[in-house]
Write an enzyme that holds these catalytic residues in place. Structure first.
Site, mmCIF file in Angstrom:
data_model
loop_
_atom_site.group_PDB
_atom_site.id
_atom_site.type_symbol
_atom_site.label_atom_id
_atom_site.label_comp_id
_atom_site.label_asym_id
_atom_site.label_seq_id
_atom_site.Cartn_x
_atom_site.Cartn_y
_atom_site.Cartn_z
ATOM 1 C CG HIS A 102 -1.931 0.855 1.194
ATOM 2 N ND1 HIS A 102 -2.408 1.706 0.039
ATOM 3 C CD2 HIS A 102 -2.856 1.260 2.162
ATOM 4 C CE1 HIS A 102 -3.482 2.396 0.583
ATOM 5 N NE2 HIS A 102 -3.859 2.165 1.810
ATOM 6 C CG HIS A 147 -4.182 0.441 -8.278
ATOM 7 N ND1 HIS A 147 -5.632 0.467 -7.983
ATOM 8 C CD2 HIS A 147 -3.714 1.246 -7.468
ATOM 9 C CE1 HIS A 147 -5.775 1.213 -7.044
ATOM 10 N NE2 HIS A 147 -4.727 1.870 -6.803
ATOM 11 C CG ASP A 182 2.982 4.287 -3.772
ATOM 12 O OD1 ASP A 182 2.085 3.224 -3.670
ATOM 13 O OD2 ASP A 182 2.954 5.309 -3.272
HETATM 14 C C1 SDX Z 1 -1.432 2.119 -3.344
HETATM 15 O O1 SDX Z 1 -6.099 0.722 -3.378
HETATM 16 C C2 SDX Z 1 -5.693 1.807 -3.592
HETATM 17 O O2 SDX Z 1 -6.465 2.636 -3.941
HETATM 18 C C3 SDX Z 1 -4.358 2.116 -3.077
HETATM 19 C C4 SDX Z 1 -3.664 3.427 -3.503
HETATM 20 C C5 SDX Z 1 -4.133 4.541 -2.586
HETATM 21 O O3 SDX Z 1 -3.951 5.718 -3.231
HETATM 22 O O4 SDX Z 1 -4.693 4.290 -1.810
HETATM 23 O O5 SDX Z 1 -3.683 3.618 -5.003
HETATM 24 C C6 SDX Z 1 -2.178 3.429 -3.016
HETATM 25 O O6 SDX Z 1 -1.498 1.358 -2.468
HETATM 26 C C7 SDX Z 1 -1.101 1.804 -4.653
HETATM 27 C C8 SDX Z 1 -0.333 0.285 -4.629
HETATM 28 C C9 SDX Z 1 0.891 0.394 -4.302
HETATM 29 N N1 SDX Z 1 1.705 -1.042 -4.041
HETATM 30 C C10 SDX Z 1 2.357 -1.648 -4.997
HETATM 31 O O7 SDX Z 1 3.162 -0.836 -5.963
HETATM 32 C C11 SDX Z 1 2.932 -2.830 -4.503
HETATM 33 C C12 SDX Z 1 3.306 -3.662 -5.765
HETATM 34 N N2 SDX Z 1 2.018 -3.777 -6.453
HETATM 35 C C13 SDX Z 1 1.326 -5.018 -5.961
HETATM 36 O O8 SDX Z 1 1.925 -6.101 -5.171
HETATM 37 C C14 SDX Z 1 -0.205 -5.210 -6.603
HETATM 38 O O9 SDX Z 1 -0.351 -4.862 -7.723
HETATM 39 C C15 SDX Z 1 -1.276 -4.527 -5.570
HETATM 40 C C16 SDX Z 1 -0.995 -4.952 -4.153
HETATM 41 C C17 SDX Z 1 -1.129 -3.331 -5.851
HETATM 42 C C18 SDX Z 1 -2.513 -5.147 -6.258
HETATM 43 O O10 SDX Z 1 -2.628 -6.503 -5.757
HETATM 44 P P1 SDX Z 1 -3.759 -7.335 -6.361
HETATM 45 O O11 SDX Z 1 -5.068 -6.487 -6.759
HETATM 46 O O12 SDX Z 1 -4.267 -8.216 -5.183
HETATM 47 O O13 SDX Z 1 -3.194 -8.197 -7.316
HETATM 48 P P2 SDX Z 1 -2.318 -9.572 -7.140
HETATM 49 O O14 SDX Z 1 -1.410 -9.368 -6.201
HETATM 50 O O15 SDX Z 1 -3.511 -10.651 -6.864
HETATM 51 O O16 SDX Z 1 -1.698 -9.622 -8.711
HETATM 52 C C19 SDX Z 1 -2.373 -10.312 -9.923
HETATM 53 C C20 SDX Z 1 -1.324 -10.556 -10.847
HETATM 54 C C21 SDX Z 1 -0.337 -11.657 -10.106
HETATM 55 O O17 SDX Z 1 0.235 -12.511 -11.005
HETATM 56 P P3 SDX Z 1 -0.336 -14.175 -11.155
HETATM 57 O O18 SDX Z 1 -0.382 -14.672 -9.697
HETATM 58 O O19 SDX Z 1 -1.876 -13.958 -11.868
HETATM 59 O O20 SDX Z 1 0.660 -14.568 -12.286
HETATM 60 O O21 SDX Z 1 -0.458 -9.436 -11.163
HETATM 61 C C22 SDX Z 1 0.898 -9.865 -10.684
HETATM 62 C C23 SDX Z 1 0.700 -10.896 -9.633
HETATM 63 O O22 SDX Z 1 1.861 -11.560 -9.428
HETATM 64 N N3 SDX Z 1 1.241 -8.583 -10.104
HETATM 65 C C24 SDX Z 1 2.624 -8.047 -10.313
HETATM 66 C C25 SDX Z 1 2.623 -6.638 -9.523
HETATM 67 N N4 SDX Z 1 1.363 -6.691 -9.119
HETATM 68 C C26 SDX Z 1 0.818 -7.726 -9.502
HETATM 69 N N5 SDX Z 1 3.687 -8.597 -10.989
HETATM 70 C C27 SDX Z 1 4.813 -7.968 -10.835
HETATM 71 N N6 SDX Z 1 4.724 -6.630 -10.161
HETATM 72 C C28 SDX Z 1 3.806 -6.151 -9.552
HETATM 73 N N7 SDX Z 1 3.761 -5.005 -9.084
#
Ligand code: SDX
Length: 431
Positions: free
Chosen positions: A268, A307, A363
């Protein structure tokens, strides 16, 4: 003849049910009538991370994740970032309309006259190690405020809620700056209410021996726009925490301590710190390919990418990318931006990311700016928490005014042991 309802047939019983549809949703409680017997509890909806569950009705922020649209109270984020100020946006989020001149003056006066904290807060800050994470210090400081303002417990009184909104928006930069200065072993700088919200924050962070701190105008404006971009984002993890905790009618400081805890997580608001660390570890543009390979093998994640809602470019990331170049004209170019741009370029053309609709989020670029301004990397989530305070408080106030609000208490699917008799210690099997 089309009608706004679902017809559900339970194939376990052959029974048919009509469930109303309103605003693109069904009420989960309407599923409870679907039973196999009179004493059956009825159907639950199972949604462990609320992937497809609306927890509330809200008029504050609208996001269209597929189109990359973000609006606060109907105003596009791009226009607010260009034409507004953080305090004006905070007013908009809390009150629902842009303020007229006199309203903005009153709002600014009220926030500016609640920037001081009780002197005992300094003792809390002094108690931390020199290398304590500032998010832990901020969370503690906010929680402590609940003990200094017992009237904050009157959460059903609109005027009391308004007072806590002024106090919290006013004091959060002071707490953050005290945490920053404590870690540097420097004296605390008190608020200068002549300065803007962002200017005063810079003053409390960076003032040295000068009589009156004069903020760099480019950095002051860049920080103010970054605060606008981070102010609210509908029902994200930390806002959900704020609403859930506050639904017990606890004071807003205690609820916000929980929200700060949620925001601290690397998935997050902690992602801006993790993204900067990731870029530094990649080290150079020619190493980006190797990193992307490790991501595709599932060994790494691109922090600041992906996201839950945006399946397109996060509109905030576009604006932050532009701000970076403006800040660099004053601070000098942060070479990490070249690694970030290369990483974005490669990822956006690679099927692994395209198929998963992974784009830069808020971010991805923000930490590069914070580093150029001179913040230590663990301050970056704090720079997210400060502006998100107005979003958390706006969501809290909206929830407290919503007659549908009741204490948050989800159900569960129990998949544990059936009833069983107590087992004497000599007869127990190892767990
Ligand atoms: C914020 O919700 C909000 O609005 C939050 C926010 C706000 O203003 O409040 O926008 C702020 O928190 C932004 C997000 C910051 N976090 C990150 O940047 C961390 C990296 N991103 C992730 O871990 C992920 O994308 C999330 C946590 C943001 C979202 O996670 P989800 O929706 O649960 O997606 P997931 O983990 O189930 O991923 C789906 C697929 C997976 O691959 P498969 O298992 O299907 O093969 O996408 C892949 C994941 O491995 N994936 C990524 C990835 N994010 C998802 N692969 C590589 N790099 C990434 N960053």
């Amino acid at each position: 003849m089309p009608s706004d309802d679902l017809t559900i047939t339970d194939n376990r019983t052959g029974q048919t049910y009509t469930i109303p549809i309103k605003d693109g949703a069904i009420r989960a409680i309407d599923l409870r009538q679907i039973k196999t017997a009179e004493d059956d509890f009825g159907l639950l909806s199972y949604d462990p991370s609320f992937e497809n569950t609306a927890s509330c009705r809200s008029a504050i922020t609208f996001i269209d994740g597929d189109k990359g649209i973000l609006r606060y109270r109907g105003y596009p984020i791009e226009e607010l970032a260009e034409k507004s100020s953080y305090l004006e946006v905070a007013y908009l989020l809390v009150n629902g309309e842009l303020p007229r001149k006199k309203e903005l003056e009153e709002w600014t006066y009220n926030v500016a006259h609640h920037t001081l904290v009780h002197e005992n807060i300094r003792k809390f800050m002094d108690g931390f190690h020199h290398d304590a994470h500032p998010m832990g210090m901020l969370l503690t400081g906010i929680a402590a405020l609940s003990t200094f303002y017992p009237d904050a417990k009157n959460v059903t009184e609109p005027d009391e809620r308004r007072m806590q909104i002024y106090r919290t928006i006013g004091k959060i930069p002071t707490l953050a700056a005290f945490a920053y200065r404590h870690r540097l072993g420097m004296y605390y700088v008190y608020p200068d209410d002549d300065l803007s919200y962002a200017g005063n924050f810079l003053n409390m962070l960076f003032k040295m021996g000068e009589i009156k701190y004069k903020p760099n105008r480019v950095i002051e404006r860049a920080l103010d726009v970054l605060f606008i971009l981070h102010a609210d984002h509908e029902q994200n993890c930390s806002t959900n925490a704020m609403r859930s905790i506050a639904s017990s009618n606890v004071d807003p400081y205690s609820a916000m301590a929980g929200a700060i805890g949620a925001l601290s997580g690397p998935l997050h608001g902690g992602a801006n710190q993790a993204a900067l660390t990731m870029l530094a570890q990649i080290g150079s543009k020619d190493k980006v390919w190797d990193f992307v390979k490790r991501v595709k093998q599932g060994e790494e994640r691109i922090m600041g990418f992906g996201h839950r809602v945006y399946k397109n470019y996060d509109p905030r990331a576009k604006i932050i990318r532009r701000i970076a170049e403006e800040v660099f004209e004053t601070t000098g170019r942060n070479p990490l931006i070249d690694i970030a741009v290369e990483l974005e370029h490669i990822a956006l053309q690679d099927d692994y990311f395209v198929e998963r609709k992974l784009y830069p989020n808020v971010d991805f670029y923000s930490g590069i700016i914070y580093q150029a301004i001179g913040f230590s990397v663990d301050m970056y989530p704090v720079l997210f928490a400060i502006p998100r305070t107005s979003g958390w408080l706006a969501q809290w106030d909206e929830m407290m005014r919503d007659s549908a609000t009741r204490i948050a208490r989800p159900r569960q699917i129990y998949d544990g042991e059936p009833a069983r008799p107590y087992m004497p210690i000599g007869k127990r099997r190892s767990s």
